[in-house]
Design an enzyme around this catalytic site. Structure first.
Site, PDB file in Angstrom:
ATOM      1  N   ARG A 137      60.240 -54.802 111.487  1.00 46.99           N
ATOM      2  CA  ARG A 137      60.098 -54.469 110.067  1.00 46.99           C
ATOM      3  C   ARG A 137      61.467 -54.526 109.387  1.00 46.99           C
ATOM      4  NH1 ARG A 137      55.149 -51.713 108.919  1.00 46.99           N
ATOM      5  NH2 ARG A 137      53.567 -52.960 109.956  1.00 46.99           N
ATOM      6  N   GLN A 142      59.725 -60.174 106.504  1.00 44.93           N
ATOM      7  CA  GLN A 142      58.537 -59.787 105.741  1.00 44.93           C
ATOM      8  C   GLN A 142      57.516 -60.918 105.643  1.00 44.93           C
ATOM      9  OE1 GLN A 142      59.841 -58.256 101.970  1.00 44.93           O
ATOM     10  NE2 GLN A 142      60.382 -56.259 102.790  1.00 44.93           N
ATOM     11  N   ASP A 145      55.398 -61.162 108.898  1.00 42.53           N
ATOM     12  CA  ASP A 145      54.755 -59.932 109.372  1.00 42.53           C
ATOM     13  C   ASP A 145      53.232 -60.045 109.317  1.00 42.53           C
ATOM     14  OD1 ASP A 145      53.966 -57.384 109.992  1.00 42.53           O
ATOM     15  OD2 ASP A 145      55.308 -56.377 108.599  1.00 42.53           O
ATOM     16  N   SER A 148      51.127 -56.834 108.581  1.00 38.26           N
ATOM     17  CA  SER A 148      51.016 -56.492 107.167  1.00 38.26           C
ATOM     18  C   SER A 148      50.032 -57.392 106.442  1.00 38.26           C
ATOM     19  CB  SER A 148      52.395 -56.567 106.490  1.00 38.26           C
ATOM     20  OG  SER A 148      53.244 -55.543 106.968  1.00 38.26           O
ATOM     21  N   TYR A 241      57.054 -46.611 110.643  1.00 36.66           N
ATOM     22  CA  TYR A 241      55.878 -45.964 111.206  1.00 36.66           C
ATOM     23  C   TYR A 241      56.080 -44.456 111.231  1.00 36.66           C
ATOM     24  CZ  TYR A 241      54.759 -50.656 112.878  1.00 36.66           C
ATOM     25  OH  TYR A 241      54.484 -51.990 112.952  1.00 36.66           O
TER      26      TYR A 241
END
Length: 391
Positions: A137, A142, A145, A148, A241
């Site tokens: 992360r 991004q 990912d 996500s 998290y």
């Protein structure tokens, strides 16, 4: 020149059950062509091979791939051993690993903490396995990912499921029979899936409250027009998290949450920790205190569920409360979910394609942390420890 193969998913739906099972495909036709061009702009011979039927359940037929430059369709799995790079969505069956070439690269959502047999096969064949769940992360990653991107699809669909299964309207309605107040919806977990569920429920007109033990989630929750349930507990952890709660913290948050659940018409739970059992947040006693006709949609069902009464793949009734444990939830939106996942793969791999070859840098801040096996060894410390503990 790099040879790429996209596997047909082993968990694909049967012909008579098109709405269950894994419906996604690792590459849609457009991204398959884009990846082929990244390998060779001339692409006189096919670079990417799609196994026949791999995209059928995502509504990408074989003809769409065959008409894409640099892409071909294989009628069977006999040529898997010719590929240097193998792409999938879910973990392949361990037997399928035996068909891959020694030293090839396997990339997918490999469930590394639950796939001991697969990892042992990868070790034996000296396969380099990259798990998309382990993409770090960080800002640079991004666009890679997959957790996500797929969570966004799952959160959206869960909100629609909650609206469909609820015993009340989500929006406020003014009718000749009187005014109907909007539904009260609680979303547990304000990660990507939770935020998408909040946004969708709000678009449907519901009043939404969010519960998350990370204090940093408040700003995002409120920006979507929802209210944050304040429990007085902050469990922000590493990598975005939540950390595990102490027993005292669990009791404190449970007391605050139970009060709100008792007035909810719909509850959507999304709290999950990769590689671990989903945290149990809603107890059986909390369910007993909920009003009849309310519904719980537990997105964390595949990891054991956030609700004590959740059963993965089933709908349970308890005291008038409906508890739904959906599985393969992102597969309910197979077109967009596949397109997003394919772009995650492309963004991950394309920077490491040079002169028609895949040249992975295992010192890289993205590739290093997501590598599970390499040269016959388990190179990920967390996965190695989990395997040793399960031995």
């Amino acid at each position: 020149m790099l040879s790429i193969r996209v596997l047909r998913e082993s968990r694909a739906p049967s012909a008579d059950a098109l709405t269950s099972g894994e419906r996604r495909v690792a590459l849609d036709p457009a991204t398959a062509g884009k990846l082929a061009m990244a390998v060779s702009k001339d692409a006189e011979s096919p670079v990417v091979t799609i196994e026949s039927g791999a995209g059928t359940h995502a509504f990408f037929n074989d003809e769409a791939y065959a008409d894409t430059r640099g892409v071909t369709v294989a009628d069977d799995d006999s040529g898997r051993g010719d590929a240097e790079l193998v792409l999938c969505v879910r973990p392949p069956e361990p037997e399928a690993i035996d068909q891959l070439a020694e030293g090839s690269v396997l990339v997918g959502l490999l469930a590394p903490f639950q796939s001991k047999a697969l990892i042992e096969r990868c070790k034996a064949r000296k396969i380099t396995a990259l798990s998309m769940e382990l993409v770090p992360r960080i800002s640079r990653a991004q666009s890679m990912d997959a957790l996500s991107s797929q969570a966004a699809a799952a959160g959206y669909h869960c909100a629609l499921t909650a609206a469909h299964e609820a015993s009340v309207f989500f929006p406020m309605l003014t009718t000749a029979a009187g005014t109907i107040r909007p539904a009260r919806v609680i979303v547990v977990g304000a990660g990507v899936a939770g935020l998408q569920a909040i946004a969708t429920a709000r678009r449907l007109g519901a009043q939404v409250w969010a519960y998350d033990i990370r204090a940093a989630a408040r700003e995002q929750v409120e920006s979507l027009g929802a209210k944050m349930i304040d429990t007085g507990v902050d469990a922000s952890g590493e990598g975005g998290y939540a950390r595990e709660l102490t027993e005292d913290e669990k009791a404190k948050q449970a007391e605050a949450l139970a009060k709100h659940l008792s007035t909810a018409h719909a509850v959507i739970t999304t709290a999950a920790i990769p590689g671990r059992r989903s945290p149990q947040i809603i107890s059986e006693d909390m369910v007993k205190r909920m009003q009849p006709g309310s519904v719980i949609v537990d997105l964390a069902a595949e990891g054991g569920g956030n609700c004590a009464l959740t059963k993965a793949g089933e709908t349970v009734m308890s005291g008038g409360v409906k508890i739904i444990g959906p599985t393969d939830i992102a597969s309910e939106l197979p077109v967009n979910a596949s397109e997003m996942y394919a772009k995650n793969l492309f963004n991950l791999l394309s920077p490491f394609i040079e002169d028609g070859e895949l040249k992975l840098d295992f010192e890289d801040a993205v590739i290093g942390p997501m590598c599970i096996t390499r040269n016959g060894d388990v190179v990920h410390d967390g996965v190695r420890k989990a395997l040793e503990e399960s031995a």
